[in-house]
Structures are given as structure tokens and as C-alpha cells.
Design a protein around this motif. Structure first.
Motif, mmCIF file in Angstrom:
data_model
loop_
_atom_site.group_PDB
_atom_site.id
_atom_site.type_symbol
_atom_site.label_atom_id
_atom_site.label_comp_id
_atom_site.label_asym_id
_atom_site.label_seq_id
_atom_site.Cartn_x
_atom_site.Cartn_y
_atom_site.Cartn_z
ATOM 1 N N GLU A 11 0.831 -1.215 0.000
ATOM 2 C CA GLU A 11 0.000 0.000 0.000
ATOM 3 C C GLU A 11 0.858 1.255 0.000
ATOM 4 O O GLU A 11 0.480 2.271 -0.593
ATOM 5 N N TRP A 12 2.006 1.185 0.650
ATOM 6 C CA TRP A 12 2.929 2.330 0.656
ATOM 7 C C TRP A 12 3.415 2.629 -0.761
ATOM 8 O O TRP A 12 3.461 3.797 -1.172
ATOM 9 N N ASN A 13 3.771 1.613 -1.511
ATOM 10 C CA ASN A 13 4.261 1.822 -2.875
ATOM 11 C C ASN A 13 3.177 2.407 -3.774
ATOM 12 O O ASN A 13 3.455 3.262 -4.631
ATOM 13 N N LEU A 14 1.934 1.966 -3.606
ATOM 14 C CA LEU A 14 0.817 2.530 -4.374
ATOM 15 C C LEU A 14 0.606 4.006 -3.998
ATOM 16 O O LEU A 14 0.317 4.842 -4.872
ATOM 17 N N LYS A 16 10.386 4.306 -1.967
ATOM 18 C CA LYS A 16 9.594 3.122 -2.302
ATOM 19 C C LYS A 16 10.240 1.871 -1.698
ATOM 20 O O LYS A 16 11.459 1.788 -1.559
ATOM 21 N N LYS A 17 9.425 0.909 -1.325
ATOM 22 C CA LYS A 17 9.859 -0.375 -0.757
ATOM 23 C C LYS A 17 10.668 -0.207 0.524
ATOM 24 O O LYS A 17 11.434 -1.094 0.904
ATOM 25 N N VAL A 18 10.498 0.925 1.191
ATOM 26 C CA VAL A 18 11.330 1.207 2.363
ATOM 27 C C VAL A 18 11.050 0.233 3.506
ATOM 28 O O VAL A 18 11.969 -0.136 4.249
ATOM 29 N N TRP A 19 9.796 -0.214 3.649
ATOM 30 C CA TRP A 19 9.460 -1.032 4.815
ATOM 31 C C TRP A 19 9.902 -2.477 4.646
ATOM 32 O O TRP A 19 10.380 -3.097 5.599
#
Length: 555
Positions: free
Chosen positions: A287-290, A396-399
Motif C-alpha cells: 500500500e505504501w508503494n501505491l 519506495k519499498k522502504v518497509w
């Protein structure tokens, strides 16, 4: 073999066999561990000078050890604190990106509105003098509503702009027809002719499209920065589970208990521990990337034809141009209004005899972009957008990347090139289990952390929902729709704060073409409009003549 030798050897063998597995016959010194333990700020009273039996240990291997029960408890808490700090440090970039850029954009947009209002006020005082000052609340209300919308107020931009032009028409109609008295009902009738007669030319339609799209994009983008900031701040403050704390202790400080304080964990071992401890955070990634993709889309709107800076900077010139259009077509507009709304009552003699005010100032100058100062601490929207786009892409993809970033820290692991001389959870040797995939459900067979995959973290799920809602708003803003009004309006009416235009037909330049007022029928011109034309005072002729002359000069 002589019997006396057997009598000596056999008891010695029995003694050796009775020792714990892996223990030396002579207990080793804990001097190196004492030094490392003291460097952490702990009291050396807790630690023995030599290894002791480890049956009391609850987390580390129960072999000969330099750890007491008190030491294991303290080091367990230390591992929890260090893990929390590692996550905060690793997510520092994404958190500071959203905190600092939200501050910059918010400062910029607020100052942009302040500058636009000041510029309009200065220009209109110079150009229209008392006529403007006596009616300045119409323009002040416009900017007050724009600011209220930007700061989250429940303002329908299209309705608000329509009201502005209707109010301006009412005021100007009275100014160009001072020889008449207009009741409230009559002025309401006048405002109904705004769309039909287009007294301000095409300025209101185009400005509505530009302002609406620009403000929707700007407000939603800043709201997105706010949500990103809040989510990043919340997610970076982790609360490790008991199973995670045990795994962290075993990885970070059981080497101390084994007398190996300088040995770091194996890289793959670290990855499995971190993937287990941060399983829920990794589930935020999709959801973060979106959300980041949607932020990048709206950032494009801030650079494009709906750039709020290029809309607001010349708004004073555009409104002034609309007023000129009204003045040029004042006689035709008045005739049509009188025809539709009826002949108004004459004003008292004192009022109808008034001429143009002596302080009417006509020093109008065309817009010069070079005269506009940069706003928000000397920056520009283009620079801000270019900067934030770069930062967003990096976040992006940080988590899902957190375990990999943490395990690259040389204070945590021995690195990928030292797989034989690292701590594997039991001894200094290669770590053999495979690396788990990302996310909660993939931790079902995690060899290092006990993870209950049937109980997702409700706090993380709340952040996922917040991101999902914001992503939807951003996508709507990209398409020119304000979801606050889209959700509450009648869908079939098409009302709301959207522009109602598609990308291929929305204007990409700020063109403002004067629309001719509907012509009066030649057969009825003398009969219907002669009284209105004779009734125009000197004020109307002065306004029209002066503005026309200045327009020609400015070209």
C-alpha cells in the motif's frame, strides 16, 4: 594394563564425561566480556570473573557462561532498545523527507496565496482607486475562501468561484449604471444573466478550470505529505513482541554469554530475525508503494498546466482583464439585462448626477513575470517538485527493505563476506537455515522468531487503511476531482469541485479571449435601448474610454 593405571584413568574419564557438553576442563576468563559489558554502561558487579555453569539461562545456550540471570535480563532489555533505535535510524530518511517537504510545500502555498492577494490589492488600488476600495471585500472574500479550501475547509471551489463572479457582476452593474436604483431582487435577476451574457468574457470559465484543478492538486498533495509523515513516524516506532525480544537477545548478546563479545551475527541469521520482528511492517509495503506512485502522479500536476504558481501569480491581471471585458460590453449587457429584468427605477437626483471620482487612478501596467518575487524562502514550485519526486522514488519499498538495511550495519552483523566466523545463534560457525520471504504469512516457518501469523498487528492495519484512503484521494486529484465533494454530491448531477474536462481538452495555456455580448436586434435597438444609453452617466463613459485606450497602449 596394570590395575593401578585403570584405577586412576577410569575416575578421570567419568569426571570428564560429567562436564557439560563443550565445556573446558578449566573455566575460561570473562575479562573480555567484563570490558565489553562495562562499556555498555552496566555495573561490573553483575558479571563473574570466570565462566560459570549456565543452567539458569532462559534464552542463551545453557553451557558454561559469563552471564548471570541479571545480566541476561539487562542485555535482553538492551537488545530491545537497540532494535528500536535501529529501526528509527534506518527509517530516518523517509521520515525527514515527509516532515521537511511538508513544511516547505505548506510554507510555499500559503505564501503564494498571501502574495497573490497583496499583488491584486496593490494593482487594483493603483488602477481603480476608490472604486476598488469601496468594493474590496468581494476580492478579500475570494482569497479568504481559497485559503479556507487549502487548509481543509469544506469549500466547493466551483460554487465559490461562481458566487464571486455573480457578486462582482452585481457590484459592477451598479457602478456602470449609477443613474438607477437596484433592489436586491433586481440584482439577483442580474446575476442570473452571468452565464448567458458572459459579461466578463471567457475569463471566468478558464479561470475556474485552472484554479479548481490547481487547488485540488496542491491541497491533496500537501495532505498526502501529511499522511506520509504520520504513517512513517508511527511505523518507525516499533513495539517488539516477547518472541522478537528473545530472538534479538539471542542474536545480539548471547555471544557475550559465550565469551565472544566481539563476534557479530551471521548476515542470513540477522535477516531471519529481522524479517520475523518486522513482518507486519513489511506488509505495509504494497500500500505504501501505491501511495508513493499516486503522490508522483499528483506531483506531475504541480508541474503541468495546472501549476498553482502559474495560476495564482497572474490572477490579478486575469480578473482585471475580466473587468475590462465587462466595461467594454457594458451597454450591450445593460440593454439585455433591462430587457430581461425590466426597467429599473431612477436613482435620486444627487446620486445620478455623480461623475467619475476625482481620485480614479488609471495607471494600469501589463503583467511582467520578472517583477514577481520567488516565494517560500526564495524557492519555486518547479524546484520543490523536482526535489520531492527524487525523494519519493527513493522511499519506495522502504518497509520491506528494513531488514536488509539493518543487517548491513557492521555493528550488527559480520557481513556477507564472513560467513564462517560469525554468530549463528549457538556458536561461531556458518548459519545454515534458508532466508524467509517478506511479510507476516511467510514467517510461519521462521526458525528464529515465534510469529503468530493469524494475528496481524491492528496498528499496522490502521496505517494501511490510512494509506489506502489517501491514495484514492490522490488518484481523484490527479483526474481533477475533489473526493470530498464527489462523495456527497448527486452523482448524476456532475456537481463537485472537478473541472469537468479531460486532459486532451483542458486548456494548456492561459488564453483569455473576450466573448462578444449577444447583439441587440437592429429593429428594436432605438426603441429598447435608447433610454438606457441616454441614462449612462459620465462615469460609465469615462471608465469605458479610459480602459479601452489603456488596453490599446498596453498591446
Amino acid at each position: 594394563m596394570p590395575s593401578w593405571i585403570g584405577a586412576v584413568i577410569l575416575p578421570l574419564l567419568g569426571l570428564l564425561l560429567s562436564l557439560p557438553a563443550g565445556a573446558d576442563v578449566k573455566a575460561r576468563s570473562c575479562g573480555e566480556v567484563r570490558q565489553a559489558y562495562g562499556a555498555k554502561g552496566f555495573s561490573l558487579a553483575d558479571i563473574p570473573y570466570q565462566e560459570i555453569a549456565g543452567e539458569h539461562l532462559r534464552i542463551c545456550p545453557q553451557e558454561y557462561t559469563c552471564c548471570t540471570t541479571e545480566m541476561e535480563d539487562k542485555l535482553s532489555q538492551q537488545s530491545k532498545l537497540e532494535f528500536e533505535n535501529l529501526v528509527e535510524e534506518t527509517s530516518h530518511f523517509v521520515r525527514t523527507t515527509f516532515v521537511s517537504r511538508h513544511k516547505k510545500f505548506d510554507e510555499f502555498f500559503r505564501e503564494l496565496l498571501e502574495n497573490a492577494e497583496k499583488s491584486l490589492n496593490d494593482m487594483f488600488v493603483r488602477t481603480y482607486g476608490m472604486l476598488y476600495m469601496q468594493n474590496s471585500e468581494v476580492f478579500q472574500d475570494l482569497f479568504a475562501e481559497l485559503k479556507r479550501y487549502y487548509t481543509g475547509g469544506n469549500v466547493n471551489l466551483e460554487e465559490m468561484l461562481n458566487d464571486f463572479w455573480a457578486r462582482l457582476l452585481e457590484r459592477m452593474f451598479q457602478l456602470i449604471n449609477p443613474q438607477y436604483h437596484f433592489s436586491e431582487d433586481y440584482l439577483e435577476c442580474v446575476s442570473k444573466y452571468t452565464d448567458q451574457l458572459k459579461p466578463f468574457g471567457d475569463v471566468p470559465r478558464k479561470l475556474k478550470i485552472q484554479v479548481t484543478r490547481a487547488f485540488i492538486a496542491a491541497r491533496t498533495f500537501v495532505q498526502g505529505l501529511t499522511v506520509g509523515r504520520e504513517v512513517a513516524n508511527r511505523v518507525s516506532k516499533v513495539s517488539p513482541t516477547p518472541g522478537c525480544i528473545r530472538a534479538l537477545m539471542k542474536m545480539l548478546y548471547c555471544p557475550y554469554c559465550r565469551g565472544l563479545p566481539t563476534v557479530r551475527s551471521c548476515n542470513n541469521y540477522c535477516l531471519n530475525v529481522m524479517k520475523g520482528c518486522l513482518a507486519n511492517q513489511a506488509d505495509l509495503d504494497t500500500e505504501w508503494n501505491l501511495f508513493i506512485d499516486a503522490m508522483l502522479l499528483v506531483a506531475e500536476r504541480l508541474e503541468g498546466p495546472f501549476n498553482i504558481e502559474s495560476v495564482m501569480d497572474p490572477i490579478d491581471v486575469k480578473i482585471s482583464e475580466a473587468i475590462m471585458n465587462m466595461q467594454e460590453n457594458s451597454m450591450q449587457v445593460s440593454a439585455k439585462v433591462f430587457q430581461g429584468c425590466g426597467q429599473p427605477k431612477p436613482a435620486p437626483a444627487l446620486r445620478s448626477a455623480r461623475s467619475a471620482p476625482e481620485n480614479f487612478n488609471t495607471r494600469f501596467r501589463p503583467y511582467n513575470p520578472e517583477e514577481r518575487p520567488t516565494t517560500a524562502a526564495g524557492t519555486s514550485l518547479d524546484r520543490l517538485v523536482t526535489d520531492i519526486k527524487e525523494k519519493l522514488k527513493l522511499s519506495k519499498k522502504v518497509w520491506s527493505a528494513l531488514p536488509y538495511t539493518i543487517c548491513k550495519d557492521e555493528s550488527v552483523t559480520a557481513g556477507t563476506s564472513n560467513e564462517e566466523e560469525c554468530w549463528n545463534g549457538h556458536s561461531k560457525a556458518r548459519y545454515l537455515p534458508e532466508i524467509m520471504n517478506d511479510g507476516l504469512t511467510n514467517q510461519i516457518n521462521n526458525p528464529e522468531v515465534d510469529v503468530d501469523i493469524t494475528r496481524p498487528d491492528t496498528f499496522i492495519r490502521q496505517q494501511i487503511m490510512a494509506l489506502r484512503v489517501m491514495t484514492n484521494k490522490l488518484k481523484n486529484a490527479y483526474n481533477g476531482n475533489d473526493v470530498n465533494f464527489q462523495d456527497t454530491s448527486d452523482e448524476s448531477s456532475g456537481s463537485g469541485s472537478g473541472s469537468g474536462c479531460m486532459d486532451d481538452v483542458c486548456p494548456t495555456e492561459f488564453e483569455f479571449v473576450t466573448t462578444e455580448a449577444p447583439p441587440v436586434d437592429p429593429d428594436r435597438r432605438e426603441v429598447d435601448s435608447s433610454a438606457a444609453q441616454r441614462g449612462h452617466s459620465l462615469l460609465s463613459w469615462c471608465l469605458t474610454g479610459i480602459v479601452l485606450a489603456l488596453q490599446r497602449l498596453s498591446r
